[in-house]
Design an enzyme around this catalytic site. Structure first.
Site, PDB file in Angstrom:
ATOM      1  N   GLU A  37     101.014 -10.442 -84.175  1.00 16.58           N
ATOM      2  CA  GLU A  37     101.612 -10.659 -82.692  1.00 16.58           C
ATOM      3  C   GLU A  37     100.955 -11.778 -82.323  1.00 16.58           C
ATOM      4  O   GLU A  37     100.064 -12.048 -81.405  1.00 16.58           O
ATOM      5  CB  GLU A  37     101.066  -9.636 -81.615  1.00 16.58           C
ATOM      6  N   ASP A  51      98.265   6.536 -81.024  1.00 13.23           N
ATOM      7  CA  ASP A  51      98.339   6.432 -79.653  1.00 13.23           C
ATOM      8  C   ASP A  51      99.501   6.558 -78.993  1.00 13.23           C
ATOM      9  O   ASP A  51      99.545   6.629 -77.631  1.00 13.23           O
ATOM     10  CB  ASP A  51      97.794   4.635 -79.382  1.00 13.23           C
ATOM     11  N   ASP A  63      89.300  -8.209 -80.274  1.00 14.22           N
ATOM     12  CA  ASP A  63      90.700  -8.428 -79.695  1.00 14.22           C
ATOM     13  C   ASP A  63      90.678  -9.013 -78.349  1.00 14.22           C
ATOM     14  O   ASP A  63      89.673  -9.526 -78.212  1.00 14.22           O
ATOM     15  CB  ASP A  63      91.428  -6.909 -79.709  1.00 14.22           C
ATOM     16  N   HIS A  86      95.595 -12.448 -80.624  1.00 16.48           N
ATOM     17  CA  HIS A  86      94.608 -11.473 -80.203  1.00 16.48           C
ATOM     18  C   HIS A  86      93.068 -11.903 -80.214  1.00 16.48           C
ATOM     19  O   HIS A  86      92.154 -11.005 -80.614  1.00 16.48           O
ATOM     20  CB  HIS A  86      94.654 -10.202 -81.239  1.00 16.48           C
ATOM     21  N   TRP A  91     103.424  -2.410 -90.340  1.00 15.92           N
ATOM     22  CA  TRP A  91     103.255  -1.471 -89.195  1.00 15.92           C
ATOM     23  C   TRP A  91     104.599  -1.409 -88.437  1.00 15.92           C
ATOM     24  O   TRP A  91     105.030  -0.541 -87.902  1.00 15.92           O
ATOM     25  CB  TRP A  91     102.210  -1.823 -88.236  1.00 15.92           C
ATOM     26  N   THR A 110      93.213   1.730 -78.785  1.00 16.93           N
ATOM     27  CA  THR A 110      92.697   2.528 -77.769  1.00 16.93           C
ATOM     28  C   THR A 110      92.634   1.746 -76.255  1.00 16.93           C
ATOM     29  O   THR A 110      91.927   1.944 -75.342  1.00 16.93           O
ATOM     30  CB  THR A 110      91.166   2.504 -77.887  1.00 16.93           C
ATOM     31  N   GLU A 111      93.959   1.058 -75.978  1.00 13.91           N
ATOM     32  CA  GLU A 111      94.284   0.631 -74.656  1.00 13.91           C
ATOM     33  C   GLU A 111      93.864   1.517 -73.695  1.00 13.91           C
ATOM     34  O   GLU A 111      93.315   1.320 -72.521  1.00 13.91           O
ATOM     35  CB  GLU A 111      95.518  -0.109 -74.614  1.00 13.91           C
TER      36      GLU A 111
HETATM   37  C1  ACM Z   1      99.792  -4.098 -84.047  1.00 10.76           C
HETATM   38  O1  ACM Z   1     100.111  -2.777 -83.707  1.00 10.76           O
HETATM   39  N1  ACM Z   1     100.002  -5.048 -83.172  1.00 10.76           N
HETATM   40  C2  ACM Z   1      99.438  -4.211 -85.570  1.00 10.76           C
END
Ligand code: ACM
Length: 373
Positions: free
Chosen positions: A170, A262, A35, A106, A235, A312-313
């Site tokens: 994204e 999360d 990422d 990403h 998602w 896991t940010e």
């Molecule tokens: C995502 O939450 N960007 C897949």
């Protein structure tokens, strides 16, 4: 799905993660390996991906758009031998490890390692220390395509899974809109505009995986833009899954409102260390709706299952991972294997199961860290 890109976890911990998956009869471990904030996947042909991309100078503290940083360097990467052992360990427990290599967004950690992969090859970027959607994306030259085909080849050598995840979420188009090379690619490929470079890029990588006998998987941004050979993980909206299924694609439900672990576990969660915003409580997870819409009965055959996500940010330790994942993953396993059952019946059974979680040292009931409350 466990994100080991934002915070690295050693392979010894991944084995425990597999044990807990197997206990809950979850048979796929989706490992988010790359990422903006870290590249954990060893690629022998391109060693700087882990040497440089595997380390960041510090991390942003707090919610999105925060301006605070912790000043602590952070990093890690796996060896090929470790990942092969993990694959074998998981297979022995009925679990398939599915690797994810993010593209064409990403990718900031990869751009830090190899600036020529970007849209402005003369620019030096660091491994990202912020969270969120990064505007830096891959360039669209033949070199970039070949580079990522090599990354996928080495990934497939280590992971024999039928499915290989290629990200896709994204991906801002701002850099492509300004890049003469990207605009030239648009013209040469006869694309409608820079926005069409995303499906075009995903198609190139999809073709490569299909030629190798694998099944590409990607995150859906809309449900209708991914190559038709892709398995679609929806998602944002369940409607994206059904749109893809109606097109004949296999789908995996990953609706953030029911499967993003999360997010806070309950209203008023001390949840300081969960993503702000939505609450994903046990009823929300157990209520995950897999019912096809009116015209969707045929499409229902294309649902492979559902997946729980842990990004896991804000999650650095195994105890924190497990507090966020359990018991919500128990609810998801019950929902997927047992169908849309009675929630009260589930919680009664969960009460007994919590004894097992206690015995295994899973901090499922209380935050494993001091809270302000
Ligand atoms: C995502 O939450 N960007 C897949």
């Amino acid at each position: 799905m466990l994100d080991v890109a934002r915070h690295f976890q050693p392979v010894a911990y991944l084995r425990r993660y597999v044990d807990l998956l197997a206990l809950h009869k979850l048979n796929v471990f989706h490992l988010h390996l790359t990422d903006d904030q870290g590249w954990r996947m060893p690629i022998a042909a391109h060693p700087r991906l882990t040497e440089i991309g595997g380390h960041r100078a510090e991390s942003m503290i707090g919610p999105s758009r925060s301006t605070r940083y912790d000043g602590t360097p952070h990093g890690g990467a796996y060896t090929a031998a470790e990942l092969r052992e993990l694959v074998a360990y998981a297979a022995a427990r009925g679990v398939t490890v599915v690797p994810e290599i993010e593209m064409p967004g990403h990718v900031r950690a990869a751009l830090a390692a190899y600036p020529e992969l970007g849209n402005d090859p003369g620019r030096t970027l660091d491994v990202w220390t912020r969270w969120g959607v990064c505007e830096n994306t891959l360039g669209v030259s033949d070199h970039v395509l070949d580079f990522f085909r090599t990354v996928l080849d080495e990934t497939m050598e280590i992971f024999p899974s039928a499915h290989v995840h290629i990200g896709g979420d994204e991906c801002p188009t701002t850099e492509w809109e300004r890049s003469p090379a990207a605009l030239d690619r648009v013209r040469r490929e006869g694309l409608a505009g820079p926005g069409a470079l995303h499906p075009w890029f995903m198609q190139q990588m999809t073709d490569h995986l299909v030629r190798a006998g694998r099944r590409p998987v990607a995150w859906a941004e809309t449900g209708t833009t991914l190559p038709e050979e892709c398995t679609v993980m929806s998602w944002r909206e369940p409607a994206h899954a059904w749109a893809a299924a109606r097109r004949g694609q296999h789908v995996v439900f990953a609706d953030h409102r029911a499967t993003y672990f999360d997010y806070a576990r309950e209203e008023g969660d001390p949840g300081l260390l969960a993503q702000s915003g939505l609450v994903v409580d046990l009823p929300a997870v157990h209520g995950l709706d897999l019912t096809p819409p009116g015209d969707g009965a045929a499409a229902a055959d294309r649902v492979l299952g559902a997946s729980g996500q842990l990004w896991t940010e804000l999650v650095a330790t195994p105890a924190h991972i497990e507090y966020l994942v359990y018991p919500r993953l128990c609810a998801l396993a019950d929902r997927i294997w047992g169908g849309a059952g009675d929630y009260a019946d589930f919680t009664a059974r969960l009460d007994g199961h919590r004894t097992r979680l206690d015995a295994l040292g899973v901090p499922h009931a209380r935050p494993p860290f001091a809270t302000a409350a």
